[in-house]
Design an enzyme around this catalytic site. Sequence first.
Site, PDB file in Angstrom:
ATOM      1  CG  ASP A  77       0.001  -0.552   2.558  1.00 45.48           C
ATOM      2  OD1 ASP A  77       0.755  -0.909   2.629  1.00 45.48           O
ATOM      3  OD2 ASP A  77      -0.732   0.170   3.022  1.00 45.48           O
ATOM      4  CD  GLU A 135       3.310  -0.744   7.863  1.00 44.60           C
ATOM      5  OE1 GLU A 135       3.499  -1.046   8.862  1.00 44.60           O
ATOM      6  OE2 GLU A 135       2.768  -0.221   6.906  1.00 44.60           O
TER       7      GLU A 135
END
Length: 386
Positions: A79, A138
């Site tokens: 991400d 994350e």
Amino acid sequence: MIQTKLVDSELAEWTIQQRRHFHMHPELSGQEYRTAAYVKEKLTEFGIPLDSRFSAPNVIALFKGTEGKKTIALRADMDALPLQEEGDNKPYISTVPGVMHGCGHDGHTATLLGAAKWMSENPKLVKNNIVLIFQSSEEASPSGAQQLVKEGVLEGVDVIYGIHYISGMPLGEIGFATGYAMASCDDFEITIEGKGGHGGYPHETVDPIYIATHLIQAFQSIVSRNLNPLHAGVISIGGMQAGHSFNVIPEKVSIQGTIRAMTFEAAELMHQKTAQLTESLCASFGAKGHYRLIEGTVPLYNHPEACEAAKEIIEKSFGEGVFAEKEPVMGAEDFSYYVKEKTGAFINVGMRSEKSQYPHHHPKFDIDEAAIPAGIELMIQLALNA
């Protein structure tokens, strides 16, 4: 630049091009569907079977080794961050307004793909089974790692490793802290309900702003007077919203902050004390305090046996002088959920240089791609020898 044994210039350049692709097409936490599709496409090209049991947009694959006596998990996060990238001279600058890879996850994803490519081209050299984890979210709560652990991604895994390219560590160094290495990080929201009124008649009000100042001060006593001094912890207030007028005492105050702790015990104590103080202190002033804890990440514990194995691999792979023992930091990382359940370690790959001089989560952050060959080599060596 660290010399590599298994990673040639062709694989390094291929991986760098993958990293630039991911950098140009960033996606926020939980939205990494194009990234996941691209990763799946490459793994399929390599002939590595995908495991469809896990929630999208996570991508999990299993490379079966020649012996399969041990199973090693390798993790990369996918991400990006809600940042507007700066730096017009980059040929691979983000094409998505307000979104950029400002923490290096594009490099982590590309590096694990590079290691997977090498394994697919050298299958006879890989004895262990390798679980490839391309993880979503994350940077967000709830944690993507926590979700994958709940879904059983670590079933049958003997040890797990992850890497992180770090701008705060010199290019040419690889290292980690043994034991507790990174802090937990949980958010909290507080609403103080008082009684609003005229600024000239404070005795007729229950001033939530005044109460908030006492609560913020009281929270610091948790660290200084309740927490074991050997257990690091920090409580930070990041936001406070109240009224909008010069001469009106508002009804409510909202407060937002974070709790960070280096041990599980410290985190639990600070959770309890902040909640207790919110209720009791507000009540003592005649107000109501409402507390909400938003679970983030747990402390990251690098297992000594996994660290010992990783250190030996680093020294044998790259020679003396590359490994650096690091101090624990109060930053957080959801890799902590994996090592809470299984033996493992989180390893930093240094990349501080003129190109990578800005800190993580900065709009001018960039990876020094000279560090990437060492990152690929490290992933491969962990797969072969952990």
